[in-house]
Design a protein around this motif. Structure first.
Motif, PDB file in Angstrom:
ATOM      1  N   PRO A  46      -2.553   4.299   6.572  1.00 25.13           N
ATOM      2  CA  PRO A  46      -3.047   2.939   6.815  1.00 25.13           C
ATOM      3  C   PRO A  46      -2.031   2.119   7.602  1.00 25.13           C
ATOM      4  CG  PRO A  46      -3.339   3.573   4.510  1.00 25.13           C
ATOM      5  CD  PRO A  46      -2.476   4.622   5.136  1.00 25.13           C
ATOM      6  N   LEU A  47      -2.486   1.130   8.351  1.00 21.67           N
ATOM      7  CA  LEU A  47      -1.602   0.329   9.194  1.00 21.67           C
ATOM      8  C   LEU A  47      -0.464  -0.335   8.417  1.00 21.67           C
ATOM      9  CD1 LEU A  47      -4.183  -1.206  11.686  1.00 21.67           C
ATOM     10  CD2 LEU A  47      -2.329   0.359  12.243  1.00 21.67           C
ATOM     11  N   PRO A  48      -0.698  -0.894   7.213  1.00 13.98           N
ATOM     12  CA  PRO A  48       0.440  -1.459   6.468  1.00 13.98           C
ATOM     13  C   PRO A  48       1.495  -0.403   6.144  1.00 13.98           C
ATOM     14  CG  PRO A  48      -1.628  -2.271   5.569  1.00 13.98           C
ATOM     15  CD  PRO A  48      -1.979  -1.185   6.532  1.00 13.98           C
ATOM     16  N   GLY A  49       1.053   0.809   5.811  1.00 14.75           N
ATOM     17  CA  GLY A  49       1.988   1.889   5.545  1.00 14.75           C
ATOM     18  C   GLY A  49       2.732   2.301   6.800  1.00 14.75           C
ATOM     19  N   GLN A  50       2.057   2.241   7.957  1.00 14.66           N
ATOM     20  CA  GLN A  50       2.719   2.574   9.212  1.00 14.66           C
ATOM     21  C   GLN A  50       3.890   1.640   9.491  1.00 14.66           C
ATOM     22  OE1 GLN A  50       0.039   3.009  12.566  1.00 14.66           O
ATOM     23  NE2 GLN A  50      -1.551   3.918  11.272  1.00 14.66           N
ATOM     24  N   ALA A  51       3.723   0.349   9.174  1.00 10.43           N
ATOM     25  CA  ALA A  51       4.798  -0.618   9.393  1.00 10.43           C
ATOM     26  C   ALA A  51       6.012  -0.285   8.525  1.00 10.43           C
ATOM     27  CB  ALA A  51       4.298  -2.027   9.089  1.00 10.43           C
ATOM     28  N   LYS A  52       5.779   0.110   7.279  1.00  6.73           N
ATOM     29  CA  LYS A  52       6.880   0.456   6.372  1.00  6.73           C
ATOM     30  C   LYS A  52       7.567   1.748   6.823  1.00  6.73           C
ATOM     31  CE  LYS A  52       4.346  -1.772   2.640  1.00  6.73           C
ATOM     32  NZ  LYS A  52       3.454  -1.558   1.464  1.00  6.73           N
ATOM     33  N   LEU A  53       6.779   2.693   7.290  1.00  5.59           N
ATOM     34  CA  LEU A  53       7.340   3.945   7.781  1.00  5.59           C
ATOM     35  C   LEU A  53       8.183   3.701   9.024  1.00  5.59           C
ATOM     36  CD1 LEU A  53       7.464   7.017   7.539  1.00  5.59           C
ATOM     37  CD2 LEU A  53       5.311   7.136   8.823  1.00  5.59           C
ATOM     38  N   LEU A  54       7.689   2.858   9.926  1.00  7.79           N
ATOM     39  CA  LEU A  54       8.430   2.532  11.145  1.00  7.79           C
ATOM     40  C   LEU A  54       9.784   1.918  10.816  1.00  7.79           C
ATOM     41  CD1 LEU A  54       8.678   2.139  14.219  1.00  7.79           C
ATOM     42  CD2 LEU A  54       7.472  -0.042  13.924  1.00  7.79           C
TER      43      LEU A  54
END
Length: 446
Positions: A246-254
């Motif tokens: 999910p996009l929120p998870g992508q931000a944390k991964l980045l």
């Protein structure tokens, strides 16, 4: 959800722990067996292979070195059809769990576990098991075609570096095998290779699973726990189906990848990470470059090197060798006589479009070995007609002219087409879990 046909073993000396795990898993899986001591394991294995084994690492009271569990793990990895092993360990024994990963375990769960986390781990193991071809004894990345030679050359070239790698390809082409080959060719080969199904991580525990947490950081955080980035330290972290994050998870991964550090939930300072990232997705490159689907800045972090694994229809020269390998494999597994491949069958199999790629070829070979009765394998033994993609069901088609299986198959094919091949999106449209959809894709040869 209807039970699956998976065969699962829970090997734990704590009767209460084993009972709790069995009660949770039996709701969704067909056969869940409990064993409290390793001594009875060989006799149980003689009755049939398991798909997943939940393995405690200590059995004798007072023992904490994990030697008993690691010995069992070695036994399981030597089986002709080794199961996926999920190690069960106490919070304080996470380094022992990492050692189990180095020895071949596919995942680990800390006790006491979160039920959603345990179920996701089992579902992910089953989904990867269904999607991953049986490796050859002499070469993990099989195939003599120029396309596969190019893949192996890229693996050999990028393996010794620290570059992040993104593996692209359709379902069933063997993306995790490529990731494991990269790890095996790297200077990190002696450390852990840890696979995480990004689409199966519950959103509520995303940060805890990847970055860890501290005792008391949330209601069930009874002790400190390392996340996947810490557990894979010194090794390779494989982000499977990263396109479904999910996009929120992508931000944390980045943020973690940019800073090369993670902050466990409840911690007041970050921890440096030492992992190599290999990712994979079945999304098309057009979807990956759509910012509403995937963050461009994260994509640029992941795709330093891109390896495209071609579908089987684009490397038909590999089909004869794959057929020989899988037929011989299943003849040995099922103690069936070796048969030649009829010339007409060989021609049909070579021309077949293999919509499920190597995975569907493998299952067709297994079917043929089980059902063949003649002196040679014939086209009908492989059940190719069962693999023809069904057209979407239209309103003018009478349902009573179709079997229930045909209706289901048509609905799945339509959902996949509407989702442009995205498994998570197709599963959402159908109201299924990703693992359940993988099993139905396997069932219908899609």
């Amino acid at each position: 959800m209807a039970p699956t046909t998976a065969r699962i073993l829970i090997l734990d000396d704590d009767a209460d722990v084993a009972f709790a795990a069995r009660m949770l898993l039996r709701r969704r899986h067909g056969e869940v067996i409990v064993l409290h001591a390793p001594a009875a394991l060989p006799a149980l294995l003689a009755q049939g292979a398991f798909d997943v084994v939940l393995l405690d690492l200590n059995f004798t009271p007072g023992r904490t070195d994990g030697a008993e569990g690691l010995a069992v793990l070695d036994l399981l990895r030597r089986q002709p059809q080794p199961p996926t092993v999920i190690a069960l360990t106490a919070y304080a024994d996470v380094p022992l769990a990492v050692e189990a990963l180095k020895r071949g375990a596919g995942d680990f769960i800390t006790k006491p576990w979160d039920n959603a986390r345990l179920q996701a781990a089992v579902d992910g193991a089953l989904a990867r098991r269904a999607a991953t071809p049986v490796p050859a004894a002499d070469s993990v990345l099989m195939g003599d075609s120029p396309a596969m030679a190019a893949v192996r050359a890229m693996v050999a070239g990028v393996g010794p570096t620290e570059a992040n790698v993104l593996v692209l390809g359709e379902n069933g082409v063997g993306k995790e095998l490529v990731a494991r080959a990269i790890h095996g060719a790297s200077r990190r080969a002696g450390a852990a290779f840890l696979a995480v199904d990004m689409g199966a991580l519950p959103e509520a525990t995303f940060e805890s699973e990847l970055f860890g947490h501290r005792k008391g950081s949330f209601t069930d955080a009874r002790a400190d726990r390392d996340g996947r980035f810490q557990a894979a330290r010194g090794g390779t972290l494989f982000l499977d189906e990263v396109g479904n994050t999910p996009l929120p998870g992508q931000a944390k991964l980045l943020a973690a990848l940019e800073r090369r550090e993670v902050t466990p939930l409840g911690a007041d300072r970050p921890q440096a990470i030492d992992v190599r990232i290999v990712s994979a997705t079945n999304l098309s490159e057009a979807s990956l470059f759509d910012p509403s689907v995937f963050r461009p800045d994260l994509l640029f972090r992941l795709n330093t090197i891109v390896i495209r694994v071609p579908p089987l229809r684009e490397r038909r020269d590999d089909i004869p060798g794959l057929l020989r390998h899988y037929l011989a494999h299943y003849e040995g597994q099922y103690a069936r006589p070796a048969r030649a491949l009829a010339e007409s069958a060989s021609a049909s199999l070579f021309e077949w479009h293999w919509p499920g790629n190597v995975r569907s070829l493998r299952h067709a070979c297994e079917r043929a070995v089980i059902l063949a009765a003649g002196a040679a394998y014939e086209t009908a033994d492989f059940g190719l007609n069962a693999c023809v993609p069904a057209a979407p069901i239209v309103a003018t088609q009478a349902l009573d002219d179709q079997t229930l299986g045909e209706v289901e198959r048509g609905a799945i094919a339509a959902a996949l087409a509407q989702a442009k091949g995205n498994i998570s999106e197709a599963a959402r449209r159908l109201g299924l879990s990703r693992a359940a959809l993988y099993r139905k894709l396997d069932k219908h040869g899609l």
